[in-house]
Design a protein around this motif. Structure first.
Motif, PDB file in Angstrom:
ATOM      1  N   GLU A   1      22.504   2.125  29.541  1.00  0.00           N
ATOM      2  CA  GLU A   1      22.757   1.668  28.181  1.00  0.00           C
ATOM      3  C   GLU A   1      23.694   0.738  27.956  1.00  0.00           C
ATOM      4  N   GLN A   2      25.136   0.968  28.214  1.00  0.00           N
ATOM      5  CA  GLN A   2      26.115   0.232  27.955  1.00  0.00           C
ATOM      6  C   GLN A   2      26.132  -1.056  28.806  1.00  0.00           C
ATOM      7  N   GLY A   3      25.496  -1.001  30.026  1.00  0.00           N
ATOM      8  CA  GLY A   3      25.211  -2.423  30.724  1.00  0.00           C
ATOM      9  C   GLY A   3      24.338  -3.170  30.068  1.00  0.00           C
ATOM     10  N   ALA A   4      23.359  -2.885  29.512  1.00  0.00           N
ATOM     11  CA  ALA A   4      22.490  -3.550  28.744  1.00  0.00           C
ATOM     12  C   ALA A   4      23.027  -4.012  27.177  1.00  0.00           C
ATOM     13  N   ARG A   5      24.342  -3.552  27.076  1.00  0.00           N
ATOM     14  CA  ARG A   5      25.050  -3.757  25.558  1.00  0.00           C
ATOM     15  C   ARG A   5      24.009  -3.160  24.387  1.00  0.00           C
ATOM     16  N   ARG A   6      23.512  -2.137  24.589  1.00  0.00           N
ATOM     17  CA  ARG A   6      22.717  -1.531  23.635  1.00  0.00           C
ATOM     18  C   ARG A   6      23.573  -0.764  22.758  1.00  0.00           C
ATOM     19  N   PHE A   7      24.879  -0.285  23.111  1.00  0.00           N
ATOM     20  CA  PHE A   7      25.863   0.368  22.115  1.00  0.00           C
ATOM     21  C   PHE A   7      27.153   0.194  23.067  1.00  0.00           C
ATOM     22  N   ARG A   8      28.268   0.519  22.295  1.00  0.00           N
ATOM     23  CA  ARG A   8      29.526   0.594  22.987  1.00  0.00           C
ATOM     24  C   ARG A   8      30.036   2.095  22.725  1.00  0.00           C
ATOM     25  N   LEU A   9      30.278   2.824  23.693  1.00  0.00           N
ATOM     26  CA  LEU A   9      30.664   4.291  23.828  1.00  0.00           C
ATOM     27  C   LEU A   9      32.219   4.316  23.960  1.00  0.00           C
ATOM     28  N   TYR A  10      32.926   4.989  23.075  1.00  0.00           N
ATOM     29  CA  TYR A  10      34.118   5.586  23.163  1.00  0.00           C
ATOM     30  C   TYR A  10      34.377   7.017  23.358  1.00  0.00           C
TER      31      TYR A  10
END
Length: 253
Positions: free
Chosen positions: A174-183
């Motif tokens: 999901e993060q690799g596909a830039r679907r959201f940014r997780l902190y």
């Protein structure tokens, strides 16, 4: 989306009222409210949410683009909040509230640390909101999810569990596909094992912070939202996060 995402909230949300057609920026606060957060930590968190809400209302750029949802994990379940209102499972209402209308919930701390399920719910409501925005012909910036915890993932009986590992490949995709940014932020007395979980969830944007600097954390989320609106590159987000980790809020300068 993974079939393991809990269908706690449907995709067919009621529309969210905005006063203009500004591009949206969904932001989810995924907050640990388990028993280890009782006392001063949860009081500090509640106070920080009140102060951050005031700052959001005063920031014109953010107040009419950011949408805020709160997910908590404590007690015996995970929960979604629409501002101060706790939503019943399956309620056909979006947990996202326009920032200029957002009011924070008053949180208590009890129970176990259902971190895995809370992250799954956070991803689910982000995906559902994006689908609704697309269906309405509205654009959005990359959503942000901020996980905050002082412990290790447990099951509903409070036993430590490795079920969180099922999320690692999903989050990477999901993060690799830039679907959201997780902190992923560890606070208080989080253990080395807890830090390992956060590093696995968010390899670039994880941190362990002494104490409970929730006000600075929320200000960092606002700075990241501002950078997202300006189309900043990854290096800008990494710099903002590095400044937060070293407790130097240079984004205010």
């Amino acid at each position: 989306m993974s079939s393991e995402y809990p269908p706690t909230l449907p995709a067919e949300y009621a529309d969210i009222e905005f006063e203009n057609n500004a591009q949206r920026l969904p932001l989810v606060l995924c907050l640990d409210t388990s028993s280890s957060m009782a006392g001063q930590p949860i009081q500090t968190l509640n106070n920080a949410l009140v102060e951050w809400t005031r700052e959001l209302h005063e920031d014109v750029a953010l107040s009419y683009s950011v949408e805020v949802a709160v997910v908590t994990f404590g007690g015996q379940a995970v929960a979604a909040w629409r501002g101060p209102q706790l939503l019943a499972p399956g309620a056909p209402v979006s947990p996202f509230v326009p920032a200029h209308q957002f009011r924070p919930p008053m949180l208590g701390a009890t129970g176990v640390t259902l971190m895995t399920e809370a992250l799954e719910l956070s991803m689910h409501i982000v995906a559902a909101r994006k689908a609704e925005l697309r269906a309405s012909g509205l654009q959005y910036y990359r959503p942000q999810i901020c996980l905050v915890t002082d412990g290790l993932p447990t099951d509903a009986q409070g036993r430590r569990t490795d079920a969180w590992q099922r999320l690692v490949p999903v989050l990477a995709e999901e993060q690799g596909a830039r679907r959201f940014r997780l902190y992923a932020i560890g606070v208080g007395g989080i253990t080395d094992l807890g830090e390992q979980v956060l590093r696995a969830f968010a390899p670039k944007f994880n941190a362990t912070i002494h104490g409970f600097p929730f006000r600075e954390l929320l200000q960092m989320m606002s700075a990241s939202a501002n950078a997202e609106q300006k189309g900043a590159g990854d290096e800008v987000f990494e710099k903002i996060f590095s400044q937060f980790k070293t407790q130097r809020p240079a984004w205010e300068s």
